[in-house]
Design an enzyme around this catalytic site. Structure first.
Site, PDB file in Angstrom:
ATOM      1  N   CYS A  39      31.500-124.129  38.634  1.00 29.29           N
ATOM      2  CA  CYS A  39      30.426-124.949  38.091  1.00 29.29           C
ATOM      3  C   CYS A  39      29.274-124.074  37.583  1.00 29.29           C
ATOM      4  O   CYS A  39      29.420-123.379  36.584  1.00 29.29           O
ATOM      5  CB  CYS A  39      29.975-125.967  39.136  1.00 29.29           C
ATOM      6  SG  CYS A  39      29.067-127.369  38.452  1.00 29.29           S
ATOM      7  N   HIS A  44      35.030-128.732  41.473  1.00 28.34           N
ATOM      8  CA  HIS A  44      34.815-128.373  42.873  1.00 28.34           C
ATOM      9  C   HIS A  44      35.970-128.895  43.729  1.00 28.34           C
ATOM     10  O   HIS A  44      36.576-129.912  43.406  1.00 28.34           O
ATOM     11  CB  HIS A  44      33.527-129.010  43.406  1.00 28.34           C
ATOM     12  CG  HIS A  44      32.278-128.524  42.766  1.00 28.34           C
ATOM     13  ND1 HIS A  44      31.679-127.325  43.087  1.00 28.34           N
ATOM     14  CD2 HIS A  44      31.476-129.093  41.821  1.00 28.34           C
ATOM     15  CE1 HIS A  44      30.573-127.176  42.381  1.00 28.34           C
ATOM     16  NE2 HIS A  44      30.430-128.237  41.604  1.00 28.34           N
TER      17      HIS A  44
END
Length: 480
Positions: free
Chosen positions: A328, A426
């Site tokens: 991310c 994630h």
């Protein structure tokens, strides 16, 4: 309602343990936290976000997480300001001083979400925030006694004996809070005791005598609780080596690190040594992988990374043949540039990235929140995880995506030599096969650990622990 004498006294795990214990009795249990402050968030099935602790508590209660379990989530972006997420959606970015004026208008959302959960549950377990004794913040409070008083919810106060001074913290809470607030407290718990519990029997009697509150339990320290995802960055403890010939994974710890439970599956592997690189330290030269985790403010954390000299360490690691993975915000840092033309994270600006991937990122106002599945392209293995990010990343290396999502979208990028990768997803290390494949690339073998089974076993152990040391039957009689 479980409130604490301070932050990190174990409120979240007490609620999780009680949720599993009462759910196993056949009760419909729902966790609830009116206001949370955390950059470790979870995505709900309906595309909202809540604190990671409430997602774990929902799992403990054997129900899907809902945005109504944490209607107000504050995500710090600086020392003085946070994003405000209401019922799963970001509504504003405010400074701490300005937020005090916001709180009364948020009570409506808090009460709405609480009513929804109460209508579908036999028991709602409410978690307070921070300390019950923050009387300087009592006006307009929605997180602790303000909520308890508004809903006539009885309170159990938790103190942490491991940090010392637990008698003073419990008795002192009674001394400083408003008498009407103190009347909401019906009992107390002492958490994280070590040693012979009979040695603190007199301490429990002193607290009960000084406060008039009922002693409901003395909870011994439970080492297995470390297997459960931590919500606060305080839960990130030092590195730990397990097994011989361990593979080292180095993780630079930046000020706005987020979604750091991505590390938990790796930390559970016997053959993996996760080194948390703190400010003032260098990335260990023996690391096989440098993992850049998520960040709430990519640009600020990128600048911090450079100020620590970690960019030099990471490039040296790459030259030695090491692997680098960005998750991310960490993925965004790996490119040539990160641009914030609309001032999403602060003043509009563009900064140079690490240049390890031939991509560039532009931060956007649209936030992607979704649970996702798909396949990792290097090995064809399935994965499951979630997206929680702002920004678009593109460039030549993105033509070699790391993942293919189930809806056909590519995600991430891989360098030409395959040693540097990034993704917006994630949670994929929680998949045992996916994690084993990554360890194989690093020259290691997975230890046969089932991460998800380990979390379930830890929740079951926590439930047995709280039932053994808390009078759960009495708690039910105190609920109303």
């Amino acid at each position: 309602m479980i409130q604490g004498t301070g932050s990190d006294v174990g409120k979240s795990l007490v609620v999780a343990g009680l949720a599993r214990a009462f759910a196993d009795r056949g009760l419909r249990v729902r966790p609830f936290k009116p206001q949370n402050m955390s950059n470790n968030a979870a995505v709900t099935a309906d595309g909202g976000e809540i604190g990671r602790a409430q997602a774990l508590q929902a799992r403990a209660a054997r129900v899907p997480p809902s945005v109504h379990m944490n209607p107000v989530l504050l995500k710090p972006q600086s020392e003085v300001g946070s994003q405000v997420v209401v019922q799963g959606r970001m509504v504003a970015t405010v400074k701490a001083r300005d937020y005090q004026a916001w709180k009364p208008r948020l009570m409506g959302a808090v009460l709405d979400s609480f009513a929804r959960l109460r209508a579908e549950a036999d028991l709602v377990l409410v978690e307070g925030a921070g300390s019950a004794s923050e009387v300087n913040l009592r006006a307009g409070d929605i997180a602790n006694m303000g909520f308890a008083r508004a809903t006539d919810t009885p309170v159990i106060l938790v103190g942490d004996i491991d940090r010392g001074g637990v008698i003073a913290s419990l008795v002192g809470t009674k001394a400083v809070i408003d008498p009407q607030d103190a009347a909401m407290i019906v009992g107390f718990l002492v958490n994280r005791f070590r040693g012979d519990p009979t040695l603190f029997a007199e301490g429990m009697r002193i607290v009960a005598a000084r406060t008039g509150w009922e002693a409901l339990g003395l909870l011994p320290h439970l080492p297995e609780a470390a297997r459960l995802p931590a919500e606060d960055v305080l839960g990130l403890t030092g590195s730990e080596a397990r097994g011989e010939g361990a593979v080292t994974v180095a993780v630079p710890v930046m000020p706005r690190i987020s979604n750091f439970d991505d590390l938990d599956p790796l930390r559970a592997e016997p053959g993996v040594r996760v080194v948390l690189v703190r400010p003032g330290e260098t990335i260990p030269p023996e690391a096989a992988l440098v993992l850049l985790p998520g960040s709430k403010t990519t640009i600020d954390d990128l600048e911090f990374l450079k100020s620590e000299g970690w960019d030099v360490d990471i490039r040296a690691h790459r030259r030695r043949g090491g692997h680098v993975l960005g998750l991310c915000g960490g993925y965004q840092m790996l490119g040539h540039r990160v641009a914030d033309p609309h001032g999403i994270e602060g003043p509009p600006r563009t900064v140079a990235g690490l240049g390890l991937l031939d991509v560039e990122t532009v931060l956007t106002s649209d936030k992607r929140l979704a649970c996702v599945t798909g396949t990792s392209l290097p090995d064809g293995l399935p994965f499951a995880g979630y997206e929680m990010h702002v920004g678009d990343t593109a460039g030549p290396d993105a033509a070699r995506p790391l993942l293919r999502l189930a809806d056909g979208r590519p995600d991430g990028a891989v360098s030409a030599d395959g040693r540097v990768s990034g993704t917006y997803v994630h949670g994929f290390f929680a998949d045992d096969a996916q994690r084993a494949a990554w360890l194989a690339r690093l020259g290691a073998r997975a230890g046969g650990v089932s991460y998800e089974d380990g979390v379930e076993a830890a929740l079951d152990r926590l439930a047995r622990h709280v039932e053994a040391h808390i009078d759960c039957d009495r708690l039910l009689t105190l609920a109303r």
